[in-house]
Design an enzyme around this catalytic site. Structure first.
Site, PDB file in Angstrom:
ATOM      1  N   ASN A   8      31.074  41.161  39.675  1.00  0.00           N
ATOM      2  CA  ASN A   8      31.142  39.808  38.884  1.00  0.00           C
ATOM      3  C   ASN A   8      30.358  38.719  39.943  1.00  0.00           C
ATOM      4  O   ASN A   8      30.626  38.415  40.654  1.00  0.00           O
ATOM      5  CB  ASN A   8      32.449  39.394  39.283  1.00  0.00           C
ATOM      6  CG  ASN A   8      32.817  38.395  38.090  1.00  0.00           C
ATOM      7  OD1 ASN A   8      32.155  37.632  37.860  1.00  0.00           O
ATOM      8  ND2 ASN A   8      34.624  38.321  38.193  1.00  0.00           N
ATOM      9  N   ARG A  50      30.553  42.125  34.881  1.00  0.00           N
ATOM     10  CA  ARG A  50      31.259  42.526  34.193  1.00  0.00           C
ATOM     11  C   ARG A  50      30.375  40.772  33.774  1.00  0.00           C
ATOM     12  O   ARG A  50      28.904  39.936  34.847  1.00  0.00           O
ATOM     13  CB  ARG A  50      32.934  41.347  34.967  1.00  0.00           C
ATOM     14  CG  ARG A  50      32.515  40.093  34.454  1.00  0.00           C
ATOM     15  CD  ARG A  50      34.230  39.177  34.971  1.00  0.00           C
ATOM     16  NE  ARG A  50      34.282  39.005  34.215  1.00  0.00           N
ATOM     17  CZ  ARG A  50      35.032  37.591  34.030  1.00  0.00           C
ATOM     18  NH1 ARG A  50      35.408  36.648  35.504  1.00  0.00           N
ATOM     19  NH2 ARG A  50      35.914  36.707  33.011  1.00  0.00           N
ATOM     20  N   LEU A  83      48.313  35.637  32.067  1.00  0.00           N
ATOM     21  CA  LEU A  83      48.717  33.909  32.697  1.00  0.00           C
ATOM     22  C   LEU A  83      47.881  33.761  34.643  1.00  0.00           C
ATOM     23  O   LEU A  83      48.167  34.473  35.028  1.00  0.00           O
ATOM     24  CB  LEU A  83      49.733  33.680  31.896  1.00  0.00           C
ATOM     25  CG  LEU A  83      50.401  33.867  31.333  1.00  0.00           C
ATOM     26  CD1 LEU A  83      51.644  33.309  30.986  1.00  0.00           C
ATOM     27  CD2 LEU A  83      49.722  32.978  29.929  1.00  0.00           C
ATOM     28  N   ASN A 137      44.391  31.086  36.529  1.00  0.00           N
ATOM     29  CA  ASN A 137      43.720  29.565  36.196  1.00  0.00           C
ATOM     30  C   ASN A 137      43.277  30.004  34.557  1.00  0.00           C
ATOM     31  O   ASN A 137      43.409  28.495  34.347  1.00  0.00           O
ATOM     32  CB  ASN A 137      42.864  29.872  37.240  1.00  0.00           C
ATOM     33  CG  ASN A 137      42.546  27.894  37.324  1.00  0.00           C
ATOM     34  OD1 ASN A 137      42.939  27.115  37.624  1.00  0.00           O
ATOM     35  ND2 ASN A 137      41.419  27.523  37.954  1.00  0.00           N
ATOM     36  N   ARG A 169      42.302  23.313  32.372  1.00  0.00           N
ATOM     37  CA  ARG A 169      41.831  23.196  30.716  1.00  0.00           C
ATOM     38  C   ARG A 169      42.923  22.667  29.886  1.00  0.00           C
ATOM     39  O   ARG A 169      43.907  22.896  29.620  1.00  0.00           O
ATOM     40  CB  ARG A 169      41.819  24.655  30.435  1.00  0.00           C
ATOM     41  CG  ARG A 169      40.036  24.881  30.369  1.00  0.00           C
ATOM     42  CD  ARG A 169      39.497  26.318  29.906  1.00  0.00           C
ATOM     43  NE  ARG A 169      39.313  27.104  31.484  1.00  0.00           N
ATOM     44  CZ  ARG A 169      39.349  28.550  31.936  1.00  0.00           C
ATOM     45  NH1 ARG A 169      39.095  28.696  30.641  1.00  0.00           N
ATOM     46  NH2 ARG A 169      38.965  29.027  32.748  1.00  0.00           N
ATOM     47  N   ASP A 225      46.779  23.984  40.130  1.00  0.00           N
ATOM     48  CA  ASP A 225      47.882  25.485  40.972  1.00  0.00           C
ATOM     49  C   ASP A 225      48.891  24.973  40.297  1.00  0.00           C
ATOM     50  O   ASP A 225      50.093  24.731  40.574  1.00  0.00           O
ATOM     51  CB  ASP A 225      47.700  25.551  42.408  1.00  0.00           C
ATOM     52  CG  ASP A 225      47.982  26.825  42.772  1.00  0.00           C
ATOM     53  OD1 ASP A 225      46.842  27.901  43.326  1.00  0.00           O
ATOM     54  OD2 ASP A 225      49.067  26.951  42.580  1.00  0.00           O
ATOM     55  N   GLU A 263      40.634  44.445  36.784  1.00  0.00           N
ATOM     56  CA  GLU A 263      39.043  44.248  35.450  1.00  0.00           C
ATOM     57  C   GLU A 263      37.833  45.440  36.176  1.00  0.00           C
ATOM     58  O   GLU A 263      37.607  46.072  35.258  1.00  0.00           O
ATOM     59  CB  GLU A 263      38.980  43.039  35.249  1.00  0.00           C
ATOM     60  CG  GLU A 263      39.686  42.213  33.932  1.00  0.00           C
ATOM     61  CD  GLU A 263      39.664  40.676  34.168  1.00  0.00           C
ATOM     62  OE1 GLU A 263      39.196  40.068  33.614  1.00  0.00           O
ATOM     63  OE2 GLU A 263      40.660  40.171  34.912  1.00  0.00           O
TER      64      GLU A 263
END
Ligand code: AMP
Length: 396
Positions: free
Chosen positions: A7, A90, A208, A210, A240, A282, A383
């Protein structure tokens, strides 16, 4: 069979080396701060960690260090780079081109580059990872798995925005969705746990972390998802804002004299849990501050869980029902209070959480009561394993 999963970010390379004969992880690690002061590699093998601090000027140097560390006679896990049979990458954005993983060729690379206009922070860094691996591990085929691919099955009425149609035709402005690999993995896993074919189920998967998104998975396929053209839409996230009135954007830009880039930065990096609480992005810090009586931190928490609940309700309506709700990623796997609050007052759907079972972290567990009409689960996402499996399948 050795498969290396990469990644590659703008200043980091995350990696995992799998033995795909038994899907075990031989080593995993992270190269960070590439091109900036304090660059380093950390690698974990069987719970033992090593750290190497050295100057890492670019991704090529970083990847070379990864290979050297994996093949090191003392700390390594393979004796030669030839033991890496394939590399899986990825890639964040595959646009409308890819609805599954593919073996890399020149055409695939061109399309990843073209999609960079939709993911300018991610795709160029992902592509850099591919090119560096082609150079350093030339005999291993490369495969790419896209964050957007799983969502390509979403019907048009859900992926279109009600803007003039020409913007879809000219610029491909539409919902793409992200975290697709994770949503697909946990949807399949929950079906296994329930002992039913995923094709027979209506599932809502809540990733769910970051970054956070919710997906409606109907009959094994993505049916709607909360992230959009970019990963900004939908839930309240670490930094965000998620859904807001689009008219708030020009309004704030005018009042604060902000450029489009500054406004984009504000919504992506200064909003969400951080922007509302003023404490942190966080979740653990926000929860701690809220329990110490910080009202803005409590508000940020309430907004976060309220937004999750809204999506659960709307996706249940879209799918005409729900059989299972899954929580995954950092907050979803660990945050029992967030799970409880997100599922509270869903009794009209027949969702009942068992407080004892919900007291769980980071492992697969059903957290609903035996008489709950909807099965609610915590399922750790993986993933990297999906990428390794797809890579193995494609190079067969
Ligand atoms: P991720 O992006 O998936 O790594 O998730 C990161 C998020 O998970 C951060 O907001 C963390 O605060 C959150 N997280 C990790 N552990 C916990 C925990 N025990 N309780 C609540 N949130 C957690």
């Amino acid at each position: 069979m050795g498969i290396l999963v990469i990644n590659s970010g703008s200043s980091s390379i995350k990696y995992q080396l799998f033995n795909m004969d038994d899907e075990s992880v031989l080593a995993k690690g992270l190269v960070e701060r590439i091109g900036i002061e304090g660059s380093r590699l950390e690698q974990e093998v069987n719970g033992e960690e090593i750290e190497i601090e050295q100057e890492i000027a670019d991704h090529s140097v970083g990847m070379k260090l990864v290979i050297d560390t994996l093949t090191d006679t003392e700390t390594g896990v393979i004796s030669d780079v030839e033991e890496i049979d394939a590399v899986g990458h990825r890639v964040v954005h595959g646009g409308e081109y890819f609805d599954g993983s593919v073996v890399v060729d020149d055409d695939v690379k061109e399309k990843i580059e073209e999609c960079a206009k939709l993911a300018p922070l991610h795709n160029p860094a992902n592509l850099m990872g591919i090119e560096v691996c082609e150079e350093l591990i030339p005999n291993a085929p490369q495969v790419v798995t896209f964050d957007t691919a799983f969502h390509q099955s979403i019907p048009k009425e859900s992926y279109m925005y009600a803007l003039p149609y020409e913007f879809y035709e000219k610029h491909r402005v539409r919902r793409y969705g992200f975290h697709g690999t994770s949503h697909k993995f946990v949807a399949q896993r929950v079906a296994e746990e329930m002992g039913q074919p995923v094709e027979d189920l209506k599932i809502i998967t809540c990733h769910l972390g970051n970054g956070a998104s919710v997906t409606a998975v109907k009959n094994g396929k993505a049916y709607d998802t909360s992230m959009g053209l970019t990963p900004l839409e939908g839930l309240v996230m670490g930094t965000r804002c998620g859904d807001i009135d689009p008219a708030a954007v020009p309004f704030i830009m005018e009042k604060e004299d902000l450029s489009p880039q500054e406004m984009d930065q504000l919504m992506n990096n200064k909003s969400g849990l951080l922007g509302v609480s003023g404490v942190s992005s966080d979740m653990r810090d926000v929860e701690d501050a809220a329990s110490d009586g910080n009202k803005r931190a409590q508000l940020a928490l309430d907004m976060f869980t309220n937004r999750v609940k809204k999506y659960i309700g709307s996706y249940t309506a879209e799918m005409n029902g729900v059989d299972a709700i899954v929580f995954t990623a950092g907050i979803g796997e660990n945050g029992s209070e967030v799970r409880e609050a997100s599922c509270s007052e869903l009794d009209y759907l027949g969702v009942k959480i068992d407080a004892d079972k919900n007291n769980v972290r980071g492992k697969t567990q059903e957290i609903s009561t035996t008489d709950s009409k909807v099965n609610v689960y915590v399922i750790p996402t993986n993933e990297e394993l999906v990428i390794a499996r797809d890579t193995k399948e494609l190079i067969k």
